[in-house]
Structures are given as structure tokens and as C-alpha cells.
Design an enzyme around this catalytic site. Structure first.
Site, PDB file in Angstrom:
ATOM      1  N   ASP A 220       0.861  -1.185   0.000  1.00 45.53           N
ATOM      2  CA  ASP A 220       0.000   0.000   0.000  1.00 45.53           C
ATOM      3  C   ASP A 220       0.896   1.233   0.000  1.00 45.53           C
ATOM      4  OD1 ASP A 220      -3.101   0.881   1.159  1.00 45.53           O
ATOM      5  OD2 ASP A 220      -1.465   2.323   1.299  1.00 45.53           O
TER       6      ASP A 220
ATOM      7  N   ASP B  82      -3.984   2.461  -4.917  1.00 51.00           N
ATOM      8  CA  ASP B  82      -2.611   2.417  -4.373  1.00 51.00           C
ATOM      9  C   ASP B  82      -2.285   1.099  -3.663  1.00 51.00           C
ATOM     10  OD1 ASP B  82      -3.886   2.745  -1.894  1.00 51.00           O
ATOM     11  OD2 ASP B  82      -2.315   4.091  -1.152  1.00 51.00           O
ATOM     12  N   GLU B  83      -3.026   0.038  -3.995  1.00 45.05           N
ATOM     13  CA  GLU B  83      -2.794  -1.231  -3.302  1.00 45.05           C
ATOM     14  C   GLU B  83      -2.742  -2.412  -4.257  1.00 45.05           C
ATOM     15  OE1 GLU B  83      -5.695   0.191   0.278  1.00 45.05           O
ATOM     16  OE2 GLU B  83      -5.726  -1.915  -0.297  1.00 45.05           O
TER      17      GLU B  83
END
Ligand code: TTP
Ligand code: MG
Ligand code: MG
Length: 357
Positions: A6, A104-105
Site C-alpha cells: 500500500d 494504491d494497493e
């Protein structure tokens, strides 16, 4: 083993990347809801700002009160963050079978060398993109994700089965992904504050209180059967969609939004009647050449019939108008990726984690 990555304070870090002059200052990325003024909420803020008590979902005017004069307040720029995200994805994919779960992961499932792979991926993202991330490694995806959260920012935390169980058992129930605010409250009322307290509750009572699906989910959590706990929610697919023709072909964002809002009324009634919450919202545009295009946004916390999606809809519409020069004839909306939240009434008071694809 699962590796979960992340990115740290992603939107704000992406802004620091293209504006190195911001580094060292408080950077607050904002979703402005009006063209002028400070109406709106904070999308994210860098760690300097978090130290001052600024956080995602906070009204912008409140964040301004907490910020020093040289703090930077900037509007979200999803197009740019998506590009940075795509570049990061290309790197992460080289390290295994990677799945992106939000802007974002990512997670990677791997049989061996998990920790070394995690470290190498993290280092390469830093070296090539200039963005730091936090990485968790654990036997389950839930454990990996929680480990990544735990070592923020710029950390790496690898857990074996025993440490994974310890970390999850010691966590407050409201920190567990998949347990919403309402469920956490109900659990607190049963004197369950940490996951380990769940063991004291009779599984039958859990199923009675939360319904079969959530109840058995909680029983699995209590018993340490973490596999699939994060995936399960995605299994329940379903959708509700509406489409309509515009009176005249148009590129006027306010007319488009108005039509979407009108279509949504009906879809929201359906959500209410069926007690459904959704994670993904899609807007479909049929252009004058009759081609269909869509834009979507996903939320980590599900939304229900009482939630206002207009800020996101405005954003999806403007994203599309930026990309296409054609006029629009028909417009549609769809809620999908449903979550069964029996026992949870509304999540409207929670600012959702927005995931953009
Ligand atoms: P997160 O990964 O949840 O948050 P983050 O990357 O900003 O911070 P952290 O270091 O704790 O991971 O979300 C990714 C992006 O999604 C975030 O940069 C901005 C956006 N977002 C919102 O728009 N609203 C929210 O409430 C949250 C939590 C995130
Ligand atoms: Mg992040
Ligand atoms: Mg994230």
C-alpha cells in the site's frame, strides 16, 4: 503467503513527486465540492499534516485551522494519480501474479521467498517511481494487509502464522477490514472490543445478531480461519443500473449530472427496498457515434441508498469529458459489487475510501 503493498499517503506523495518544492511542507489533497471556496473534504494528507490532526474525510475548513500558513492545499487530480498507479503496477507485476485492489494497493500470492520478494518490490518502486510504500507479508491476505497498515510509513512487516494471529487477535474490531462502524458498535455492546474477545461469544449468538453471512464471517475470524475473509465480500455480486436518453445531445456537465441524479433516484429506491450496499459506481456514456464508454469508481466502505455520490459523479463526468470531444446522447449509471450488510443500517456518516480505476 500473501504480500500486500500500500503506497504511503498516495495522492499527497504523488503531488510531492511532481512538486519537489512541497517536500517538508504539509500537503493536503482536497475534494472541493464547489468551484470556489473551501466546501469539501480532505482526500488525503502527508504525514507532516497527520501529525497536526489533519485526516481524510475532514472538512477542508477544519483542516485549514490546523495547518500552518505555508501548508499546501491542492485539488485532487485523479488522471495524474492513475498514471502514477499504472507505472507502479507495471513494476509490481514483475514480482509475481499481482492483483490491484485499489488505486494504491496490490497483493501478490506467492509460495516461496515472500519476504525477499516483498523487499525487492518495495525497493524497486522506490528506485524507479520515487514513491514509498508499506508492505505486509503474512499467511493470509487479511494478515498481510493489516501488517502493511501496522508498519506505515515506509515499512515492511513479515508475519508467520503465530504473529499473524497475535496481531489480528490484539486488534480492535473496528480496525478489521470488513467490520463496519455499525457492526463494531454492536460488538462493543456485547463487550467485544478486540478480536480475541470474540471467542467469548457463542457462535449461535453471532449468527443471530449479524445474520448468517456476517455472523459466520465473524466466527471464522474468531477461530483464526483467515483465508478468504477478505475475498468473501467480493463474491456477492449483483447490480442495479438505469440508463436514459438526453433531451438533446450535450457536453454540459450539469445537464449530465442532473440526468444521472434522476436515474439514481430509482436505483436508490431499489437499494433501499433490497437492503443493499454497493462498492462500485459506474457511469456509462453513449456518444453521438453510438459508442458506449464507462468510468467507474470503487469505495472501500460500501455505500447505501442514503449516500450522496454527486461529488464522485461530477468527477467521473469531467474525466470523461476531458478524454472525449464527442457529444453525449445517452447516459447511464450502475451500482454494483454489492455487500450484504445485514445489521448495518447506514454508512453515510463515514467518508469512504475512494478507489479509482
Ligand atoms: P489509502 O491507502 O487509504 O491512504 P493513503 O495512501 O493516503 O495513506 P496511507 O499512508 O495511510 O496509506 O488511500 C489511497 C488514496 O485514496 C489516498 O491517497 C487518497 C484516497 N482516499 C480518499 O480519497 N479518501 C479517503 O478517505 C481515503 C482513506 C483515501
Ligand atoms: Mg495508501
Ligand atoms: Mg490504500
Amino acid at each position: 503467503m500473501f504480500i500486500h503493498l500500500d503506497m504511503d499517503y498516495f495522492f499527497a506523495q504523488a503531488e510531492e513527486k511532481r512538486h519537489p518544492e512541497y517536500i517538508g511542507k504539509i500537503v493536503v489533497v482536497c475534494v472541493y465540492s464547489k468551484k470556489t471556496g473551501d466546501a469539501g473534504v480532505v482526500s488525503t494528507v502527508n504525514y507532516e499534516g497527520r501529525k497536526r490532526g489533519i485526516h481524510s474525510g475532514q472538512p477542508i475548513f477544519q483542516a485549514k485551522r490546523k495547518a500552518p500558513l505555508d501548508a499546501v492545499f491542492i485539488p485532487v487530480d485523479h488522471g495524474y494519480y492513475s498514471l502514477v498507479s499504472a507505472d507502479i503496477g507495471k513494476i509490481i507485476e514483475k514480482f509475481g501474479d499481482a492483483h490491484q485492489t485499489s488505486i494504491d494497493e496490490w497483493f501478490i500470492e506467492t509460495k516461496n521467498m515472500a519476504e525477499a520478494t516483498a523487499r525487492a518490490a518495495k525497493q524497486e518502486v522506490k528506485a524507479k517511481i520515487g514513491i514509498t510504500c508499506s508492505v505486509g507479508v503474512a499467511p493470509s491476505l487479511l494478515g498481510a494487509k493489516m501488517a502493511a497498515d501496522r508498519c506505515k510509513p515506509d515499512g515492511l512487516l513479515a508475519l508467520d502464522e503465530e504473529n499473524e494471529r497475535k496481531l489480528i487477535n490484539d486488534s480492535d474490531v473496528d480496525k478489521i477490514i470488513g467490520i463496519g462502524k455499525k457492526s463494531a458498535e454492536t460488538l462493543n455492546n456485547l463487550s467485544v472490543f478486540r478480536v480475541k474477545d470474540l471467542k467469548r461469544i457463542d457462535p449461535v449468538l453471532l449468527v443471530e445478531r449479524f445474520g448468517k453471512k456476517t455472523g459466520s464471517w465473524l466466527v471464522a475470524l474468531a477461530e483464526g480461519r483467515y483465508h478468504g475473509l477478505l475475498m468473501q465480500e467480493h463474491d456477492e455480486q449483483g447490480e442495479v443500473s438505469r440508463i436514459g436518453t438526453l433531451e438533446n445531445k450535450t457536453r454540459d456537465p450539469s445537464i449530465l449530472l442532473e440526468k444521472v441524479t434522476e436515474l439514481e433516484k430509482d436505483a436508490k429506491r431499489w437499494l433501499r427496498e433490497n437492503n443493499k450496499f454497493f462498492r462500485t459506481l459506474i457511469i456509462t456514456f453513449v456518444t453521438e457515434d453510438m459508442a458506449a464508454h464507462s468510468k467507474s469508481i470503487s469505495f472501500r466502505k460500501p455505500r447505501g441508498w442514503s449516500d450522496d455520490n454527486s461529488a464522485e459523479e461530477r468527477m467521473l463526468i469531467s474525466q470523461f469529458l476531458d478524454e472525449s470531444s464527442l457529444e453525449i446522447r445517452r447516459i447511464g449509471m450502475k451500482y454494483f459489487n454489492f455487500l450484504d450488510v445485514s445489521g448495518q443500517k447506514t454508512l453515510a456518516d463515514e467518508f469512504c475510501n475512494l478507489l479509482y480505476f
